[in-house]
Design a protein around this motif. Structure first.
Motif: not given
Length: 702
Positions: A165-167, A195-196, A203-204, A233-236
């Motif tokens: 969940g959480g999407a 948002i994660c 999203a990326l 954020d590219v570090n997710s």
């Protein structure tokens, strides 16, 4: 779509009386076919406009919405259809309208008082559904009516514990790679790109996770660039610790890799949970262009044995590139390791040393050298799951799911083979089991393997009992289906999938009992004769357990009323001391009965007392001492079974050193002298309804 003549015929209204369920099915059917006249006729006939029909619990209104039949939606609402009704998964007509993308229907339903952010049981709102299916106009309408663009998907407490969940709607549009919807969500509605979800993915990550056809690849690249331009954020990372850079490398997109590196915010040498860096992935995928790009940007070449991987791929250019950036071939030195298994030691050591691409946490090599058993459903191979030695069965996913379900039922059984772990990949399921040493057939045929036959059969009986308790008959009780681990414990498996549900069919149980009788003979023969050829003639008549074994086999063949549960307590399984205590205890139970001899005269008795002159078999001195005790009166023992039991009891309860010196261990002496006595007494008691309780050994009152 126009209904066919066949469908029209099925949807027509019969003149006979119909049940409410029949009317509901016909109404739903007519709605899905867009047949307004039949819908009206069925409603006039009494069909419930809010009835649910078919799998999933669909109402006619929900079916009309899914079919995009706007006129029927209006008709059903006018006839009292409830817009709040939910399917089995909690979905409503409103969420279905978002999936269809019909703005008119959405507006129509919203005017009926629905909550625009209402969600189904999986947490999906209408806005999220519109994003998932790329319905841009529906998204715009819902947003204009107050839909929360950044709402995170609600998850049940159970799912939240699993980090599900959480999407958001943006993540859904990215996952399904609807570029136009992503643009709309971010540029026109202000969707938050950072948002994660409950697994820490933004999203990326969702955009780069899923593979697919060329169009989907191109869309994913476009979405990736778009999100980078909008400050994502590219570090997710994903749930496996893979960064956006690693996912871009896996996608084989040099443009995205370059764009990510240009951001200057990413650790080029960051590794996933398996220790793989972006360069290691590029070399493994043999993607020269991306590897070159990463090397130019300073990726470390001393992490992982890159040259060895390139050589394995026969990629000379890749190896030269890596050497140019100071990569070196490092001899692979594995730590000294010794398997737990003795039987599979050599094969396991080979598997441990060889390179194999991992299937989740499973390492396996599908080769004859690593095969440990053939079955009608495929082969069983050696493997390592998370470093644990396992046996692996490979099945198509559909069949594997059924097998997985069955073996999971065996989890609480002591002697049924249990599922350890499983993996899925490429339409196949890999079922992993604790590794055994040998099957029963192999074990019996090894002269150096000493086996306690009685203990072996005790475990075999329990295994079959446990399977029957789960509601299955095995139908293939062959020695090759019983496995023995390093500690000598026996497990029953059914890799050939021949088991059948019992469901009251006693013949299936009887079939297993007959097979078990052959297995008993096979084990007692030490596996020296094929299973189908063994007979009672193979039993050694001078064996201490001969009479009991013969009776046990006969009871199994005759489908004895005791069943497997009762036969598991058969005298064959008793120890010498238990048998002797049983014989001693009987005199105490019958001594005060007025007709003691009647105890052993069952109405249906087929066996006579095997020792009618037992006093002549007893050592003369022993008999004399017992008949002329130092204290007490002289007593002359008769030759019937009751006096023999009395003799045994008195001798053991009133020990005399002269007798002990003469015969040694009392139990050993009597059981050897009268080998058929235990089973005779046991059966005589069991077959006599009045005294059958005396055959119970749960409480040997002496």
């Amino acid at each position: 779509m126009e209904p066919t003549a066949h469908n029209q015929q099925e949807a027509s209204i019969p003149s006979s009386m119909e049940t409410a369920e029949d009317l509901a099915l016909k109404l739903n059917f007519a709605v899905r076919n867009g047949n307004r006249e039949d819908v009206l006729e069925l409603l006039e006939k009494g069909a419930d406009v809010n009835s649910k029909a078919g799998e999933g619990g669909w109402t006619p209104l929900q079916s009309a919405v899914q079919a995009n039949e706007e006129d029927l939606v209006r008709l059903l609402l006018d006839k009292g259809a409830c817009p709040h009704a939910r399917k089995d998964n909690g979905g409503t007509a409103f969420t279905e309208a978002a999936i269809a993308g019909n703005v008119n229907i959405l507006e129509l339903l919203l005017d009926r008082g629905l909550n625009i952010n209402d969600h189904d049981d999986n947490g999906f709102t209408a806005f999220m559904e519109a994003a998932w299916y790329g319905r841009k106009e529906a998204l715009k309408f819902l947003y204009s009516k107050g839909a929360n663009v950044n709402l995170r998907r609600a998850a049940s407490e159970e799912k939240a514990k699993l980090h599900k969940g959480g999407a958001t709607a943006l993540m859904d549009a990215c996952r399904e790679r609807h570029f136009s919807a992503v643009e709309t969500l971010v540029q026109e509605m202000g969707a938050d790109v950072n948002i994660c979800d409950n697994r820490g993915r933004n999203a990326l990550i969702h955009a780069l996770k899923k593979g697919g056809a060329k169009e989907r690849y191109e869309s994913a690249v476009s979405i990736g660039h778009f999100l980078l331009d909008h400050g994502v954020d590219v570090n997710s990372k994903d749930e496996c610790g893979k960064s956006a850079l690693i996912l871009a490398v896996e996608m084989r997109s040099p443009d995205l890799v370059k764009a990510l590196l240009e951001k200057g915010e990413i650790d080029i040498d960051d590794a996933d949970e398996k220790g793989n860096t972006a360069l290691m992935v590029a070399v493994e995928e043999n993607d020269y262009n991306i590897a070159n790009l990463l090397c130019e940007e300073g990726a470390r070449t001393d992490v992982g044995n890159l040259i060895a991987v390139a050589n394995r791929n026969r990629a000379c250019d890749m190896a030269r590139l890596l050497r140019r950036y100071n990569a070196m071939l490092v001899p692979e030195t594995l730590k000294d390791w010794e398997p737990n298994s003795k039987c599979w030691r050599d094969q396991l050591k080979k598997l441990y040393k060889m390179y194999r691409p991992m299937i989740g946490k499973l390492k396996i090599f599908q080769h004859t050298q690593q095969r440990i058993q053939n079955t009608s459903q495929g082969s069983i191979y050696l493997g390592f799951h998370g470093g644990t030695e396992v046996a692996v069965k490979i099945s198509h996913s559909t069949e594997g799911d059924k097998e997985k379900t069955f073996f999971e039922q065996c989890g609480n059984c002591e002697h049924l083979l249990k599922l350890f772990q499983f993996e899925e990949k490429g339409g196949y399921m890999y079922l992993c089991f604790p590794l055994w040493e040998k099957n029963l057939e192999e074990h019996l045929q090894e002269p150096e393997d000493q086996m306690d036959y009685k203990d072996t059969l005790r475990m075999i009986f329990q295994a079959v009992r446990e399977l029957h308790s789960l509601g299955f008959a095995h139908q293939d009780l062959h020695p090759s289906n019983f496995f023995i681990d390093l500690g000598g414990k026996i497990y029953l498996a059914d890799f050939d999938n021949k088991r059948k549900l019992i469901e009251g069919n006693k013949e299936l149980v009887n079939s297993d009992l007959e097979a078990l009788s052959r297995l008993v003979l096979y084990v007692l023969k030490g596996g020296r004769k094929p299973l189908q050829q063994v007979s009672t003639e193979d039993l050694a008549a001078n064996s201490p357990d001969y009479r009991e074994a013969l009776d046990l086999v006969g009871s199994l063949v005759s489908h004895d009323e005791r069943g497997l549960e009762g036969l598991s307590k058969h005298p064959y399984f008793w120890s010498k001391q238990t048998r002797f205590k049983f014989l001693k205890s009987i005199w105490n139970k019958i001594k005060d009965l007025p007709k003691r001899k009647a105890v052993f005269q069952a109405p249906n008795a087929t066996e006579s007392f095997p020792y009618p002159l037992w006093t002549e078999k007893i050592d003369e001195d022993v008999l004399y001492i017992m008949e002329h005790p130092r204290k007490g009166r002289t007593f002359c023992y008769g030759n019937d079974v009751t006096d023999l039991l009395r003799f045994i009891r008195n001798l053991d309860e009133h020990p005399d050193i002269r007798i002990s010196n003469k015969i040694g261990d009392h139990a050993e002496y009597f059981l050897k002298l009268f080998p058929a006595l235990t089973i005779y007494v046991y059966n005589s008691l069991r077959q006599n309804p009045e005294y059958s309780c005396f055959a119970d050994i749960q409480d040997l009152s002496l």
